[in-house]
Design a protein around this motif. Structure first.
Motif, short mmCIF file in Angstrom:
data_model
loop_
_atom_site.label_atom_id
_atom_site.label_comp_id
_atom_site.label_asym_id
_atom_site.label_seq_id
_atom_site.Cartn_x
_atom_site.Cartn_y
_atom_site.Cartn_z
N ARG A 1 41.96 47.37 30.22
CA ARG A 1 41.39 46.12 29.74
C ARG A 1 42.52 45.22 29.27
NH1 ARG A 1 35.93 45.96 28.90
NH2 ARG A 1 36.07 44.17 27.49
N CYS A 2 42.27 43.90 29.30
CA CYS A 2 43.29 42.95 28.88
C CYS A 2 42.77 42.11 27.72
CB CYS A 2 43.69 42.04 30.04
SG CYS A 2 44.49 42.93 31.40
N LEU A 3 43.52 42.13 26.63
CA LEU A 3 43.20 41.36 25.43
C LEU A 3 44.17 40.20 25.31
CD1 LEU A 3 41.95 40.84 22.59
CD2 LEU A 3 43.52 42.61 21.70
N VAL A 4 43.64 38.98 25.27
CA VAL A 4 44.49 37.79 25.12
C VAL A 4 44.43 37.31 23.67
CG1 VAL A 4 44.69 35.34 25.69
CG2 VAL A 4 44.36 37.03 27.51
N ILE A 5 45.62 37.15 23.07
CA ILE A 5 45.74 36.57 21.74
C ILE A 5 45.91 35.07 21.94
CG2 ILE A 5 46.91 36.70 19.51
CD1 ILE A 5 45.74 39.37 20.63
N ASP A 6 45.00 34.29 21.40
CA ASP A 6 44.96 32.87 21.70
C ASP A 6 45.17 32.02 20.45
OD1 ASP A 6 44.45 30.65 23.52
OD2 ASP A 6 42.58 30.37 22.40
N VAL A 7 46.02 31.00 20.59
CA VAL A 7 46.20 29.98 19.54
C VAL A 7 46.33 28.63 20.24
CG1 VAL A 7 47.34 31.54 17.91
CG2 VAL A 7 48.71 30.22 19.52
N PRO A 8 46.04 27.53 19.55
CA PRO A 8 46.21 26.21 20.16
C PRO A 8 47.67 25.96 20.55
CG PRO A 8 44.88 26.07 18.16
CD PRO A 8 45.45 27.46 18.20
N GLU A 9 47.87 25.20 21.61
CA GLU A 9 49.21 24.95 22.10
C GLU A 9 50.09 24.27 21.05
OE1 GLU A 9 50.86 22.03 25.43
OE2 GLU A 9 49.84 23.77 26.32
N ALA A 10 49.52 23.37 20.28
CA ALA A 10 50.31 22.68 19.25
C ALA A 10 50.87 23.67 18.24
CB ALA A 10 49.44 21.64 18.54
N LEU A 11 50.10 24.69 17.91
CA LEU A 11 50.56 25.71 16.98
C LEU A 11 51.65 26.58 17.62
CD1 LEU A 11 50.29 26.99 14.22
CD2 LEU A 11 48.36 28.35 15.07
N GLN A 12 51.52 26.86 18.90
CA GLN A 12 52.56 27.59 19.62
C GLN A 12 53.89 26.85 19.52
OE1 GLN A 12 50.32 28.13 23.57
NE2 GLN A 12 51.90 29.70 23.62
N ILE A 13 53.86 25.55 19.79
CA ILE A 13 55.09 24.75 19.79
C ILE A 13 55.71 24.74 18.39
CG2 ILE A 13 55.98 22.41 20.06
CD1 ILE A 13 53.81 22.08 22.28
N GLU A 14 54.87 24.55 17.39
CA GLU A 14 55.35 24.53 16.00
C GLU A 14 56.00 25.86 15.62
OE1 GLU A 14 53.31 24.53 11.58
OE2 GLU A 14 52.35 23.34 13.16
N ARG A 15 55.32 26.96 15.93
CA ARG A 15 55.85 28.28 15.58
C ARG A 15 57.13 28.59 16.36
NH1 ARG A 15 50.45 32.15 15.75
NH2 ARG A 15 49.45 31.45 13.82
N THR A 16 57.16 28.24 17.64
CA THR A 16 58.33 28.53 18.48
C THR A 16 59.56 27.79 17.97
OG1 THR A 16 56.93 28.90 20.42
CG2 THR A 16 59.25 28.44 20.82
N ALA A 17 59.40 26.52 17.66
CA ALA A 17 60.53 25.73 17.17
C ALA A 17 61.08 26.31 15.87
CB ALA A 17 60.09 24.27 16.96
N ALA A 18 60.19 26.74 14.98
CA ALA A 18 60.62 27.29 13.69
C ALA A 18 61.23 28.68 13.85
CB ALA A 18 59.43 27.36 12.74
N ARG A 19 60.60 29.52 14.68
CA ARG A 19 61.04 30.91 14.80
C ARG A 19 62.34 31.05 15.58
NH1 ARG A 19 57.66 34.76 18.67
NH2 ARG A 19 58.98 33.63 20.15
N ASP A 20 62.46 30.29 16.68
CA ASP A 20 63.60 30.46 17.59
C ASP A 20 64.70 29.43 17.36
OD1 ASP A 20 62.09 32.47 18.59
OD2 ASP A 20 61.56 31.47 20.47
N ASP A 21 64.54 28.58 16.34
CA ASP A 21 65.55 27.58 16.00
C ASP A 21 65.89 26.70 17.21
OD1 ASP A 21 67.35 26.18 14.42
OD2 ASP A 21 69.02 27.53 14.89
N VAL A 22 64.83 26.18 17.84
CA VAL A 22 65.01 25.25 18.95
C VAL A 22 64.29 23.95 18.60
CG1 VAL A 22 65.21 27.06 20.68
CG2 VAL A 22 62.96 26.12 20.16
#
Length: 209
Positions: free
Chosen positions: A131-152
Motif C-alpha cells: 500500500r502507498c501512503l502519501v503525506i500531503d501538505v499545501p505547496e506554499a507550506l512545502q516551499i516555506e519549509r524547504t527554504a528554511a530547512r535547506d537554507d535556499v
C-alpha cells in the motif's frame, strides 16, 4: 506487509515515520540509503565524480572526498537530462539496498514495515509496497519549509518543488493520505488510526510458509 510512505519535499515524511515507530513499526528511509550509495569508495560516487570532473570550480566533491550535495543539486535541478542521468546511476543501487534492509525488518516479526521514499512513485519503488501512503501538505507550506530547512532562497525552493511529481498526481496514486498541514497532535491521531487499519489488514493476509 510493506507500506510505502511518500510525499513532496518538506511534507514531514520522517516525522510521520517516527510517529509510526513509536507504535512499534520499523522503517527504512530511502534518503538514508541514497546517502549510503554515494559515500566515498562507492561505485556511484566514482561515476558522479568522473562525469563532473571538468565542471568549472571545485566540481562535486568536497576536499575530504565526500559528495558536495549542494553543488550536485544545483546541476541536476537546472538540467532535467542531468537529473535523469543521476537517477540512472543511483536508483538501481538504492533499490538493491532497500530490498536488503526491508528483508531484515520483515524478519524482525513486526506487523508491517514502512518504506519511506520521496521518489516512491517516480523510481518504481512503489512496486515493492503493498500500500502507498502519501503525506500531503499545501505547496506554499512545502516551499516555506524547504527554504528554511535547506537554507535556499524561495526561487530555488520553488524549483525543487516544481521538479517533483505534481501534487495531484501523487494524491491520485495514493491508497491512503495523511494531511500533515496541521498540528503534531492531529498528525499523531491520524497515524494511530492508520496503524490500527494496517494491523487489521495484516491480520487478514493469508499466511505463507
Amino acid at each position: 506487509m510493506i507500506i510505502g510512505v511518500t510525499g513532496g519535499i518538506a511534507s514531514g515524511k520522517s516525522t510521520v515515520a517516527r510517529a509510526f515507530e513509536a507504535l512499534g513499526v520499523p522503517w527504512v528511509d530511502a534518503d538514508d540509503v541514497a546517502r549510503e550509495v554515494v559515500e566515498p569508495g562507492e561505485p556511484a560516487l566514482a561515476e558522479i565524480s568522473e562525469r563532473y570532473a571538468h565542471e568549472q570550480g571545485p566540481g562535486v566533491l568536497n576536499d575530504d572526498g565526500t559528495l558536495n550535495r549542494r553543488a550536485l543539486r544545483e546541476i541536476v535541478f537546472a538540467d532535467p537530462a542531468e537529473r535523469r542521468w543521476l537517477e540512472s546511476v543511483t536508483h538501481p543501487r538504492i533499490r538493491a539496498r532497500l530490498v536488503e534492509h526491508l528483508a531484515r525488518l520483515e524478519a524482525s516479526g513486526a506487523p508491517y514495515v514502512l518504506l519511506v521514499s520521496p521518489l516512491l512513485f517516480e523510481s518504481g519503488q512503489s512496486e515493492m509496497a503493498d500500500r502507498c501512503l502519501v503525506i500531503d501538505v499545501p505547496e506554499a507550506l512545502q516551499i516555506e519549509r524547504t527554504a528554511a530547512r535547506d537554507d535556499v532562497d524561495e526561487a530555488q525552493a520553488r524549483a525543487i518543488v516544481a521538479a517533483q511529481m505534481p501534487r495531484a498526481e501523487r494524491l491520485a496514486r495514493a491508497d491512503d493520505v495523511l494531511d500533515n498541514g496541521g498540528s503534531e497532535a492531529e498528525m499523531r491521531r491520524r497515524v494511530a488510526e492508520l496503524d490500527r487499519r494496517y494491523r487489521e489488514l495484516t491480520s487478514q493476509r493469508p499466511k505463507t510458509c
